[in-house]
Motif scaffolding. Structure first.
Motif, PDB file in Angstrom:
ATOM      1  N   UNK A 212     -14.704   4.835  -0.630  1.00  0.00           N
ATOM      2  CA  UNK A 212     -14.148   5.695   0.426  1.00  0.00           C
ATOM      3  C   UNK A 212     -12.632   5.786   0.291  1.00  0.00           C
ATOM      4  N   UNK A 213     -12.040   6.839   0.820  1.00  0.00           N
ATOM      5  CA  UNK A 213     -10.595   6.994   0.867  1.00  0.00           C
ATOM      6  C   UNK A 213     -10.240   7.485   2.268  1.00  0.00           C
ATOM      7  N   UNK A 214      -9.475   6.713   3.052  1.00  0.00           N
ATOM      8  CA  UNK A 214      -8.902   5.414   2.691  1.00  0.00           C
ATOM      9  C   UNK A 214      -9.960   4.321   2.639  1.00  0.00           C
ATOM     10  N   UNK A 259      -8.009  -5.482  -2.398  1.00  0.00           N
ATOM     11  CA  UNK A 259      -7.751  -5.873  -1.008  1.00  0.00           C
ATOM     12  C   UNK A 259      -6.650  -6.917  -0.883  1.00  0.00           C
ATOM     13  N   UNK A 260      -6.282  -7.530  -2.021  1.00  0.00           N
ATOM     14  CA  UNK A 260      -5.188  -8.508  -1.999  1.00  0.00           C
ATOM     15  C   UNK A 260      -3.819  -7.849  -1.917  1.00  0.00           C
ATOM     16  N   UNK A 261      -3.785  -6.524  -2.081  1.00  0.00           N
ATOM     17  CA  UNK A 261      -2.509  -5.804  -2.065  1.00  0.00           C
ATOM     18  C   UNK A 261      -2.139  -5.367  -0.659  1.00  0.00           C
ATOM     19  N   UNK A 262      -0.880  -4.973  -0.488  1.00  0.00           N
ATOM     20  CA  UNK A 262      -0.398  -4.500   0.813  1.00  0.00           C
ATOM     21  C   UNK A 262      -0.900  -3.087   1.084  1.00  0.00           C
ATOM     22  N   UNK A 263      -1.010  -2.736   2.346  1.00  0.00           N
ATOM     23  CA  UNK A 263      -1.397  -1.376   2.725  1.00  0.00           C
ATOM     24  C   UNK A 263      -0.438  -0.354   2.127  1.00  0.00           C
ATOM     25  N   UNK A 264      -0.977   0.806   1.783  1.00  0.00           N
ATOM     26  CA  UNK A 264      -0.127   1.865   1.239  1.00  0.00           C
ATOM     27  C   UNK A 264      -0.889   2.746   0.276  1.00  0.00           C
ATOM     28  N   UNK A 265      -0.162   3.617  -0.413  1.00  0.00           N
ATOM     29  CA  UNK A 265      -0.743   4.524  -1.388  1.00  0.00           C
ATOM     30  C   UNK A 265      -0.650   3.920  -2.786  1.00  0.00           C
ATOM     31  N   UNK A 266      -1.714   4.120  -3.568  1.00  0.00           N
ATOM     32  CA  UNK A 266      -1.760   3.626  -4.934  1.00  0.00           C
ATOM     33  C   UNK A 266      -2.319   4.715  -5.849  1.00  0.00           C
ATOM     34  N   UNK A 267      -2.017   4.598  -7.132  1.00  0.00           N
ATOM     35  CA  UNK A 267      -2.508   5.540  -8.129  1.00  0.00           C
ATOM     36  C   UNK A 267      -3.544   4.835  -8.996  1.00  0.00           C
ATOM     37  N   UNK A 280      -4.635   9.569  -6.478  1.00  0.00           N
ATOM     38  CA  UNK A 280      -3.944   8.816  -5.439  1.00  0.00           C
ATOM     39  C   UNK A 280      -4.947   8.394  -4.363  1.00  0.00           C
ATOM     40  N   UNK A 281      -4.929   7.117  -3.976  1.00  0.00           N
ATOM     41  CA  UNK A 281      -5.814   6.595  -2.955  1.00  0.00           C
ATOM     42  C   UNK A 281      -4.980   5.860  -1.917  1.00  0.00           C
ATOM     43  N   UNK A 282      -5.601   5.565  -0.795  1.00  0.00           N
ATOM     44  CA  UNK A 282      -4.919   4.909   0.316  1.00  0.00           C
ATOM     45  C   UNK A 282      -5.625   3.595   0.620  1.00  0.00           C
ATOM     46  N   UNK A 283      -4.854   2.513   0.673  1.00  0.00           N
ATOM     47  CA  UNK A 283      -5.355   1.201   1.061  1.00  0.00           C
ATOM     48  C   UNK A 283      -4.922   0.949   2.512  1.00  0.00           C
ATOM     49  N   UNK A 284      -5.905   0.774   3.388  1.00  0.00           N
ATOM     50  CA  UNK A 284      -5.601   0.561   4.810  1.00  0.00           C
ATOM     51  C   UNK A 284      -6.557  -0.494   5.355  1.00  0.00           C
ATOM     52  N   UNK A 285      -6.037  -1.704   5.509  1.00  0.00           N
ATOM     53  CA  UNK A 285      -6.879  -2.835   5.955  1.00  0.00           C
ATOM     54  C   UNK A 285      -6.805  -3.017   7.459  1.00  0.00           C
TER      55      UNK A 285
END
Length: 285
Positions: A212-214, A259-267, A280-285
């Motif tokens: 899913x994104x985010x 999931x070990x990374x900080x929230x934000x946008x990643x490529x 581009x994807x969004x990590x939002x925990x």
């Protein structure tokens, strides 16, 4: 009948031209460069103040991608300040300065990250700024990425370097290596449209479907094409995940966990023998 055909042809030509002009190809620009520590003029205090931003062909500000300065050096980025909405060109730290979606912080030193001098990397998602949020994908066409940098706190507090690099945003992948100069060099601009398939012979098929994104950290990658490896970058261009793959994974699903990374946008960058495709994807925990 001839008159009707003439007007029909004119309409079709107008439609085609209009469609091309307002195309909005989603994609990713990766901009890397090296900034050696200058010797002329020499560095004052070991610091480096700099800003990186995007403009369109007419010089209209699109987005800031980096802004590093402090209150004692906020008069060192006059060109950027005049472009991004700062109240004056001598206050590059004010609330009115648009740094939405930008890397930012105090004046860079040799002890900070990113360091004052050396290799730097910027990623642009092809979008502008709307209000105080990341906006919409801009129209295809000619754009320019600018670097303004100051390292000498002289009596006039003037900037020491201002240089721009032009590139074309559109449905075609672009790689440029402009010469730069003594202060900004080893330049590389790489624009990759999202819709471009890794395998150019299968350009009408997606390389992967990501969901899913985010996500809270686990992304599913449904492979529709051969992929050799997966690299995930943060928006500074730093590699935060890498995995080598067995290419025989077409029509299979792969999970990656960031999931070990900080929230934000990643490529998420996928590669095979035909090229690279970025998403581009969004990590939002």
């Amino acid at each position: 009948m001839k008159t009707t055909l003439k007007y029909l042809n004119a309409f079709l030509l107008f439609f085609i031209v209009t469609t091309n002009v307002f195309a909005q190809t989603a994609g990713t620009l990766t901009f890397t460069y090296n900034q050696p520590q200058p010797t002329s003029p020499s560095v004052t205090g070991g610091g480096n103040v700099y800003a990186v931003w995007i403009e369109n062909a007419t010089g209209t500000f699109i987005k800031t991608k980096a802004r590093y300065t402090s209150t004692s050096t906020d008069d060192h980025l006059p060109t950027w300040a005049s472009k991004c909405g700062c109240t004056t060109t001598t206050i590059a730290t004010g609330a009115a300065c648009n740094i939405t979606d930008a890397l930012s912080g105090a004046t860079r030193k040799s002890t900070t990250t990113p360091t004052a001098y050396g290799a730097k990397s910027i990623v642009w998602d092809g979008k502008n700024v709307v209000g105080t949020t990341n906006g919409t994908t801009v129209a295809d066409g000619t754009y320019k990425i600018w670097v303004e940098s100051s390292w000498n706190d002289g009596p006039n507090n003037i900037h020491n370097e201002l240089i721009g690099f032009t590139f074309t945003k559109g449905p075609t992948e672009v790689t440029l290596t402009p010469a730069g100069d003594n202060y900004i060099n080893t330049v590389n601009l790489h624009w990759v449209p999202d819709a471009m398939s890794v395998n150019q012979n299968l350009a009408n098929n997606p390389v992967v479907i990501i969901y899913p994104v985010p996500s809270s950290g686990v992304f599913n990658l449904d492979f529709k094409n051969e992929v050799k490896n997966i690299t995930v970058y943060d928006l500074t261009g730093r590699t935060v995940y890498f995995e080598q793959l067995n290419e025989n994974q077409i029509n299979t699903t792969k999970q990656i966990d960031i999931s070990n990374l900080s929230n934000g946008n990643y490529i998420i960058s996928l590669k095979n023998d035909m090229g690279v495709s970025n998403y581009e994807v969004i990590l939002s925990k």
